[in-house]
Design a protein around this motif. Structure first.
Motif, PDB file in Angstrom:
ATOM      1  N   ILE A  72       0.846  -1.189   0.000  1.00  0.00           N
ATOM      2  CA  ILE A  72       0.000   0.000   0.000  1.00  0.00           C
ATOM      3  C   ILE A  72       0.881   1.238   0.000  1.00  0.00           C
ATOM      4  O   ILE A  72       1.983   1.240   0.552  1.00  0.00           O
ATOM      5  CB  ILE A  72      -0.952   0.001   1.220  1.00  0.00           C
ATOM      6  N   ARG A  73       0.431   2.284  -0.675  1.00  0.00           N
ATOM      7  CA  ARG A  73       1.148   3.555  -0.748  1.00  0.00           C
ATOM      8  C   ARG A  73       0.139   4.686  -0.714  1.00  0.00           C
ATOM      9  O   ARG A  73      -1.079   4.454  -0.797  1.00  0.00           O
ATOM     10  CB  ARG A  73       2.011   3.634  -2.027  1.00  0.00           C
ATOM     11  N   PHE A  74       0.617   5.935  -0.587  1.00  0.00           N
ATOM     12  CA  PHE A  74      -0.266   7.096  -0.487  1.00  0.00           C
ATOM     13  C   PHE A  74       0.102   8.132  -1.544  1.00  0.00           C
ATOM     14  O   PHE A  74       1.275   8.345  -1.845  1.00  0.00           O
ATOM     15  CB  PHE A  74      -0.163   7.719   0.906  1.00  0.00           C
ATOM     16  N   GLU A  75      -0.926   8.774  -2.073  1.00  0.00           N
ATOM     17  CA  GLU A  75      -0.714   9.828  -3.067  1.00  0.00           C
ATOM     18  C   GLU A  75      -1.845  10.847  -2.924  1.00  0.00           C
ATOM     19  O   GLU A  75      -2.995  10.545  -3.231  1.00  0.00           O
ATOM     20  CB  GLU A  75      -0.685   9.239  -4.479  1.00  0.00           C
ATOM     21  N   PHE A  76      -1.505  12.019  -2.439  1.00  0.00           N
ATOM     22  CA  PHE A  76      -2.516  13.033  -2.157  1.00  0.00           C
ATOM     23  C   PHE A  76      -2.561  14.080  -3.267  1.00  0.00           C
ATOM     24  O   PHE A  76      -1.569  14.308  -3.954  1.00  0.00           O
ATOM     25  CB  PHE A  76      -2.229  13.673  -0.798  1.00  0.00           C
ATOM     26  N   PHE A  77      -3.728  14.708  -3.422  1.00  0.00           N
ATOM     27  CA  PHE A  77      -3.905  15.634  -4.541  1.00  0.00           C
ATOM     28  C   PHE A  77      -4.475  16.977  -4.075  1.00  0.00           C
ATOM     29  O   PHE A  77      -5.016  17.093  -2.971  1.00  0.00           O
ATOM     30  CB  PHE A  77      -4.823  15.021  -5.612  1.00  0.00           C
ATOM     31  N   ASP A  78      -4.349  17.947  -4.943  1.00  0.00           N
ATOM     32  CA  ASP A  78      -4.812  19.308  -4.656  1.00  0.00           C
ATOM     33  C   ASP A  78      -6.321  19.398  -4.896  1.00  0.00           C
ATOM     34  O   ASP A  78      -6.806  19.048  -5.973  1.00  0.00           O
ATOM     35  CB  ASP A  78      -4.065  20.287  -5.572  1.00  0.00           C
ATOM     36  N   ASP A  79      -7.063  19.857  -3.899  1.00  0.00           N
ATOM     37  CA  ASP A  79      -8.522  19.997  -4.051  1.00  0.00           C
ATOM     38  C   ASP A  79      -8.940  21.438  -4.297  1.00  0.00           C
ATOM     39  O   ASP A  79     -10.128  21.763  -4.311  1.00  0.00           O
ATOM     40  CB  ASP A  79      -9.254  19.446  -2.822  1.00  0.00           C
ATOM     41  N   GLY A  80      -7.961  22.323  -4.488  1.00  0.00           N
ATOM     42  CA  GLY A  80      -8.282  23.718  -4.779  1.00  0.00           C
ATOM     43  C   GLY A  80      -8.567  24.564  -3.568  1.00  0.00           C
ATOM     44  O   GLY A  80      -8.949  25.730  -3.695  1.00  0.00           O
ATOM     45  N   CYS A  81      -8.368  23.998  -2.371  1.00  0.00           N
ATOM     46  CA  CYS A  81      -8.652  24.732  -1.131  1.00  0.00           C
ATOM     47  C   CYS A  81      -7.374  25.007  -0.365  1.00  0.00           C
ATOM     48  O   CYS A  81      -6.575  24.104  -0.139  1.00  0.00           O
ATOM     49  CB  CYS A  81      -9.598  23.925  -0.235  1.00  0.00           C
ATOM     50  N   ASP A  82      -7.224  26.248   0.060  1.00  0.00           N
ATOM     51  CA  ASP A  82      -6.128  26.590   0.962  1.00  0.00           C
ATOM     52  C   ASP A  82      -6.502  26.247   2.397  1.00  0.00           C
ATOM     53  O   ASP A  82      -5.656  26.002   3.237  1.00  0.00           O
ATOM     54  CB  ASP A  82      -5.788  28.082   0.864  1.00  0.00           C
ATOM     55  N   GLU A  83      -7.799  26.262   2.660  1.00  0.00           N
ATOM     56  CA  GLU A  83      -8.307  25.958   3.995  1.00  0.00           C
ATOM     57  C   GLU A  83      -9.192  24.726   3.901  1.00  0.00           C
ATOM     58  O   GLU A  83      -9.636  24.323   2.831  1.00  0.00           O
ATOM     59  CB  GLU A  83      -9.102  27.145   4.552  1.00  0.00           C
ATOM     60  N   ASP A  84      -9.494  24.136   5.056  1.00  0.00           N
ATOM     61  CA  ASP A  84     -10.306  22.924   5.102  1.00  0.00           C
ATOM     62  C   ASP A  84     -11.786  23.283   5.016  1.00  0.00           C
ATOM     63  O   ASP A  84     -12.532  23.196   5.971  1.00  0.00           O
ATOM     64  CB  ASP A  84     -10.038  22.156   6.398  1.00  0.00           C
ATOM     65  N   LYS A  85     -12.227  23.662   3.828  1.00  0.00           N
ATOM     66  CA  LYS A  85     -13.599  24.160   3.687  1.00  0.00           C
ATOM     67  C   LYS A  85     -14.646  23.081   3.906  1.00  0.00           C
ATOM     68  O   LYS A  85     -15.793  23.384   4.195  1.00  0.00           O
ATOM     69  CB  LYS A  85     -13.783  24.794   2.311  1.00  0.00           C
ATOM     70  N   TYR A  86     -14.269  21.810   3.763  1.00  0.00           N
ATOM     71  CA  TYR A  86     -15.237  20.754   4.008  1.00  0.00           C
ATOM     72  C   TYR A  86     -15.581  20.664   5.484  1.00  0.00           C
ATOM     73  O   TYR A  86     -16.497  19.956   5.879  1.00  0.00           O
ATOM     74  CB  TYR A  86     -14.701  19.400   3.519  1.00  0.00           C
ATOM     75  N   ASP A  87     -14.812  21.355   6.342  1.00  0.00           N
ATOM     76  CA  ASP A  87     -15.117  21.376   7.765  1.00  0.00           C
ATOM     77  C   ASP A  87     -16.246  22.366   8.071  1.00  0.00           C
ATOM     78  O   ASP A  87     -16.662  22.501   9.202  1.00  0.00           O
ATOM     79  CB  ASP A  87     -13.882  21.780   8.567  1.00  0.00           C
ATOM     80  N   GLN A  88     -16.701  23.072   7.068  1.00  0.00           N
ATOM     81  CA  GLN A  88     -17.741  24.069   7.280  1.00  0.00           C
ATOM     82  C   GLN A  88     -19.026  23.590   6.612  1.00  0.00           C
ATOM     83  O   GLN A  88     -19.212  23.758   5.411  1.00  0.00           O
ATOM     84  CB  GLN A  88     -17.301  25.412   6.696  1.00  0.00           C
ATOM     85  N   PRO A  89     -19.925  22.942   7.388  1.00  0.00           N
ATOM     86  CA  PRO A  89     -21.105  22.312   6.803  1.00  0.00           C
ATOM     87  C   PRO A  89     -21.936  23.219   5.912  1.00  0.00           C
ATOM     88  O   PRO A  89     -22.474  22.776   4.905  1.00  0.00           O
ATOM     89  CB  PRO A  89     -21.906  21.869   8.041  1.00  0.00           C
ATOM     90  N   HIS A  90     -22.024  24.508   6.255  1.00  0.00           N
ATOM     91  CA  HIS A  90     -22.870  25.392   5.471  1.00  0.00           C
ATOM     92  C   HIS A  90     -22.299  25.612   4.071  1.00  0.00           C
ATOM     93  O   HIS A  90     -22.987  26.090   3.173  1.00  0.00           O
ATOM     94  CB  HIS A  90     -23.023  26.744   6.195  1.00  0.00           C
ATOM     95  N   ASP A  91     -21.027  25.252   3.885  1.00  0.00           N
ATOM     96  CA  ASP A  91     -20.370  25.502   2.610  1.00  0.00           C
ATOM     97  C   ASP A  91     -20.087  24.203   1.863  1.00  0.00           C
ATOM     98  O   ASP A  91     -19.268  24.171   0.953  1.00  0.00           O
ATOM     99  CB  ASP A  91     -19.059  26.265   2.857  1.00  0.00           C
ATOM    100  N   LEU A  92     -20.772  23.133   2.240  1.00  0.00           N
ATOM    101  CA  LEU A  92     -20.496  21.828   1.644  1.00  0.00           C
ATOM    102  C   LEU A  92     -20.800  21.816   0.153  1.00  0.00           C
ATOM    103  O   LEU A  92     -20.054  21.234  -0.634  1.00  0.00           O
ATOM    104  CB  LEU A  92     -21.302  20.741   2.359  1.00  0.00           C
ATOM    105  N   ASP A  93     -21.893  22.443  -0.260  1.00  0.00           N
ATOM    106  CA  ASP A  93     -22.243  22.484  -1.682  1.00  0.00           C
ATOM    107  C   ASP A  93     -21.097  23.048  -2.512  1.00  0.00           C
ATOM    108  O   ASP A  93     -20.717  22.513  -3.548  1.00  0.00           O
ATOM    109  CB  ASP A  93     -23.505  23.326  -1.907  1.00  0.00           C
ATOM    110  N   THR A  94     -20.551  24.161  -2.037  1.00  0.00           N
ATOM    111  CA  THR A  94     -19.442  24.812  -2.745  1.00  0.00           C
ATOM    112  C   THR A  94     -18.226  23.911  -2.772  1.00  0.00           C
ATOM    113  O   THR A  94     -17.568  23.751  -3.809  1.00  0.00           O
ATOM    114  CB  THR A  94     -19.081  26.150  -2.065  1.00  0.00           C
ATOM    115  N   TYR A  95     -17.929  23.315  -1.628  1.00  0.00           N
ATOM    116  CA  TYR A  95     -16.739  22.475  -1.558  1.00  0.00           C
ATOM    117  C   TYR A  95     -16.849  21.255  -2.463  1.00  0.00           C
ATOM    118  O   TYR A  95     -15.871  20.865  -3.121  1.00  0.00           O
ATOM    119  CB  TYR A  95     -16.446  22.023  -0.123  1.00  0.00           C
ATOM    120  N   LEU A  96     -18.017  20.632  -2.520  1.00  0.00           N
ATOM    121  CA  LEU A  96     -18.185  19.444  -3.365  1.00  0.00           C
ATOM    122  C   LEU A  96     -17.898  19.765  -4.831  1.00  0.00           C
ATOM    123  O   LEU A  96     -17.265  18.979  -5.537  1.00  0.00           O
ATOM    124  CB  LEU A  96     -19.598  18.878  -3.206  1.00  0.00           C
TER     125      LEU A  96
END
Length: 477
Positions: A72-96
């Motif tokens: 097993i190995r790991f490979e992470f990618f850029d989601d376009g966020c500087d901040e953890d916007k998925y931690d903000q439920p009201h902004d989930l639509d935007t983050y998705l």
């Protein structure tokens, strides 16, 4: 760097949330342990950083898992966020939307690179909320699968709701019962709260239903449950979707040698030594997961209820969490001094190890599906304190179907603060009351069934092996 040429390459993509990262990584370890498989675990870079900070090994170099040549190995990618916007439920639509746009672009490049480097991806597996990975797989002509991280009962609920197959609560009839095939009758506050007509979380309802519409695309849906636990629901839904139960993943993953690879996003506090000092079945474990926050009044009532019950306890109260907008309330002044050695409060715990510790007698839980599965497969009775979503359905099953739980709360629909007297009475009932012996007996029964499911030749083990064999077969076609 270990050679990866000649291995079947299965690529996993997780939505960046604790409740999806953990089960997908556990699945990846189990798949790798079957041998001659390279698993790549992928998620946004913010997740990789959190995993690393929590002490997990997240190397891009393949790490051996098991003794059959799997890695097993790991490979992470850029989601376009500087901040953890998925931690903000009201902004989930935007983050998705952001995650899909940037994730699609990043993963295309990653998949192409693996092909050029002689390690082409043979199968893509995603979790809910990133089912656009199925479209990506289609574009590359790669088979795709999905890991369903809730119960099969909830899978059936979303399916029947989306397709209007049975009556659900509506604005005109908000309190009707719901009857679905191969399931017990669910009261209006026992279906996922996101499906209620007056839910305050319409953005979550849109997200769940929207993602569920893509669920027919995978050639296989791997479900974090086991056949013996939800036999009727799995049998019924398997006639409609290619569902294969592969859980409990945490129990199965205990058997491999990649135990230093963890999906926890927070570093666990050292509480095992404290548990070692306690007698068997003497400690109540309290944890409400990584998302649920408790308002001050509720923390206060819970604290005094625990104090008045007289039980020893280990309480996970993450007041520094960044996964919710609202911060969890603080413990009453003088609480820890009054409790003394009888209790311990930590920011985060190694939950899988805690639940299997002989000192733990019961689990006060929000009834998220990961916690539910971990409790059932560890033989630990549950005091159910659901908040929203599928948690209320899980609580129903824990108490009425699997008979290992007591409901302290019925979720946000109840719209009340659970008082200290309710807390005290539930804890006493679960540890020394009339129901305690029967709950423990049933819990041990499910623990045995879970162990048999993940053991070599068990129902879940066979399903994982058949999945790996299928991917290998598709690879050579």
């Amino acid at each position: 760097m270990a050679s990866k040429h000649g291995l079947v390459h299965i690529f996993l993509v997780a939505f960046p949330a604790q409740g999806q990262v953990n089960p997908l990584l556990r699945l990846g370890k189990l798949i790798a342990s079957k041998g001659n498989v390279l698993v790549t675990f992928s998620a946004p870079k913010s997740i990789g950083k959190k995993m690393s900070n929590a002490g997990a090994a997240v190397s891009s170099d393949p790490t051996p898992v098991g003794n059959r040549g799997g890695m097993i190995r790991f490979e992470f990618f850029d989601d376009g966020c500087d901040e953890d916007k998925y931690d903000q439920p009201h902004d989930l639509d935007t983050y998705l939307s952001l995650l899909e746009a940037h994730g699609t672009k990043a993963l295309k490049e990653i998949i192409n690179n693996h092909t050029l480097n002689g390690s082409p991806v043979s199968c893509l597996i995603s979790t809910p909320w990133v089912l656009w990975v199925c479209d990506l797989a289609q574009e590359f002509n790669i088979p795709c699968a999905a890991l369903w991280v809730q119960s099969c009962a909830c899978f059936s609920t979303y399916y029947h709701y989306q397709n209007s197959l049975v009556p659900f609560p509506s604005e005109e009839q908000p309190d009707i019962d719901v009857q679905m095939p191969s399931m017990p009758v669910l009261k209006s506050d026992e279906i996922s709260s996101f499906l209620h007509p007056f839910t305050p979380h319409m953005f979550l309802k849109r997200s769940f239903i929207g993602q569920f519409k893509n669920i027919s695309k995978p050639f296989c849906i791997l479900a974090e449950t086991f056949q013996e636990l939800e036999e009727d629901a799995i049998k019924y839904m398997s006639q409609i979707f290619p569902i294969r139960a592969v859980g409990p993943l945490f129990k199965g993953a205990l058997h491999d040698t990649g135990s230093n690879i963890s999906g926890d996003l927070l570093k666990a506090d050292d509480c095992l030594e404290w548990l070692d000092s306690k007698p068997d079945s003497s400690v109540v474990y309290i944890s409400f997961g990584s998302v649920v926050s408790m308002k001050q009044e509720l923390v206060t009532e819970m604290a005094y209820g625990v104090l008045n019950s007289g039980v020893s306890f280990l309480w996970v109260l993450n007041m520094k969490t960044t996964t919710t907008i609202d911060k969890t309330g603080e413990l009453p002044k003088g609480f820890l001094e009054e409790v003394g050695e009888r209790g311990m409060v930590v920011q985060w715990s190694p939950q899988a190890k805690v639940l299997t510790h002989p000192a733990v007698s019961c689990f006060v839980s929000h009834c998220g599906w990961n916690s539910t599965m971990e409790a059932l497969s560890s033989g630990v009775p549950v005091v159910a304190f659901p908040h929203r979503g599928d948690q209320v359905t899980n609580a129903k099953y824990l108490e009425d179907v699997w008979k290992v739980g007591i409901r302290m709360s019925r979720g946000e629909a109840e719209n009340r603060v659970i008082g200290r007297k309710d807390v005290e009475e539930c804890l006493k009932e679960a540890t020394s009351g009339v129901k305690a012996v029967e709950m423990k007996k049933n819990a041990l029964k499910w623990k045995k069934a879970a162990e048999e499911a993940v053991a070599e030749g068990g129902s879940s083990d066979r399903n994982i092996q058949e999945f790996v064999d299928k991917v290998k077969k598709l690879r050579v076609q």
